[in-house]
Write an enzyme that holds these catalytic residues in place. Sequence first.
Site, PDB file in Angstrom:
ATOM      1  N   HIS A 145     130.821 -66.684  -6.996  1.00  0.00           N
ATOM      2  CA  HIS A 145     131.854 -66.522  -8.134  1.00  0.00           C
ATOM      3  C   HIS A 145     132.843 -67.581  -7.864  1.00  0.00           C
ATOM      4  CE1 HIS A 145     130.597 -62.799  -9.174  1.00  0.00           C
ATOM      5  NE2 HIS A 145     131.059 -62.870 -10.394  1.00  0.00           N
ATOM      6  N   LYS A 149     138.242 -64.605  -6.866  1.00  0.00           N
ATOM      7  CA  LYS A 149     137.921 -63.367  -7.111  1.00  0.00           C
ATOM      8  C   LYS A 149     138.274 -62.437  -5.962  1.00  0.00           C
ATOM      9  CE  LYS A 149     133.795 -60.582  -8.175  1.00  0.00           C
ATOM     10  NZ  LYS A 149     134.320 -59.748  -9.063  1.00  0.00           N
TER      11      LYS A 149
END
Length: 259
Positions: A145, A149
Amino acid sequence: MSTSSVVRVAVIGAAGRMGAQTCAAVEEAEDLELVARLDAGDDVGAGVRDSGAHVAVDFTVPAVTEHNVHAVLDAGAHAVVGTTGWDDGSRGRVVEHLERVNAERGDEGLGVLIAPNFGLSAVLAMTFAAKAARYFESAEVVELHHPNKVDAPSGTARHTAAAIAAARADAGLGPSPDATQDGWEARGADVDGVRVHAVRLRGLVAHEEILFGNAGEQLTIRQDSFDRASFMPGVLLAVREVGSRPGLTVGLENVLDLS
Ligand SMILES: NC(=O)c1ccc[n+]([C@@H]2O[C@H](COP(=O)([O-])OP(=O)(O)OC[C@H]3O[C@@H](n4cnc5c(N)ncnc54)[C@H](O)[C@@H]3O)[C@@H](O)[C@H]2O)c1
């Protein structure tokens, strides 16, 4: 809600990133009509009732999403929910509320569809991984990611690993072979016995790889999400389907025809 008529849709959290995308997607769909854009400060129940919405879509924040769903049900509409933060307690209270309102209604009843992930590629990857899991000695999950995040590993990776673990248990498989004695911190998180690795890298969006291994062969299932637009086919599918699924449905995989 008749399948042949236009479905009237209210969006809650309409000013947010997902809500705005949902409004645009609903407006572009010929069989759907956007009848209300609701956001913080609006009375959700009144907004849904007064607009005559058949379905309300909630993309808000964890602190308010359950309250919104109860207000939508009291207003007599179905709910599609993408907001995170649901647990057994909040889902249970929605089930009780559905049983109460549906017992009072004469028709087939109201439905609530909560989907932790509306991305078709992510849901399909998870489903295929669960189906493949029983045939392989080793299984590991890698999620990758963007560095903004805040949680790791991702909810989707946890769900994937849990589904793999359940399939392995059903098939009577033991733990994946692993001779590690030192350095367990390098082997990722343990989700029901399945190792899950989280990569955070500038330039990434949301990606997942599921690795399966046997002696002499390997299967890799990979999905890549590049844009919020990828969630919209799943959201619209849920909006079209929720009216024919009374009660609580959790997970888009239950709406996709994957038999
Ligand atoms: N299920 C999925 O596939 C999926 C995909 C992306 C994001 N999400 C989740 O969806 C949620 C929204 O994400 P986002 O990126 O659009 O967030 P966002 O912060 O851009 O938008 C949230 C919106 O909710 C509004 N809001 C806050 N309180 C409200 C209330 N009481 N009533 C009505 N509106 C209210 C805010 O004003 C804001 O406009 C998050 O929980 C996120 O994790 C789910």
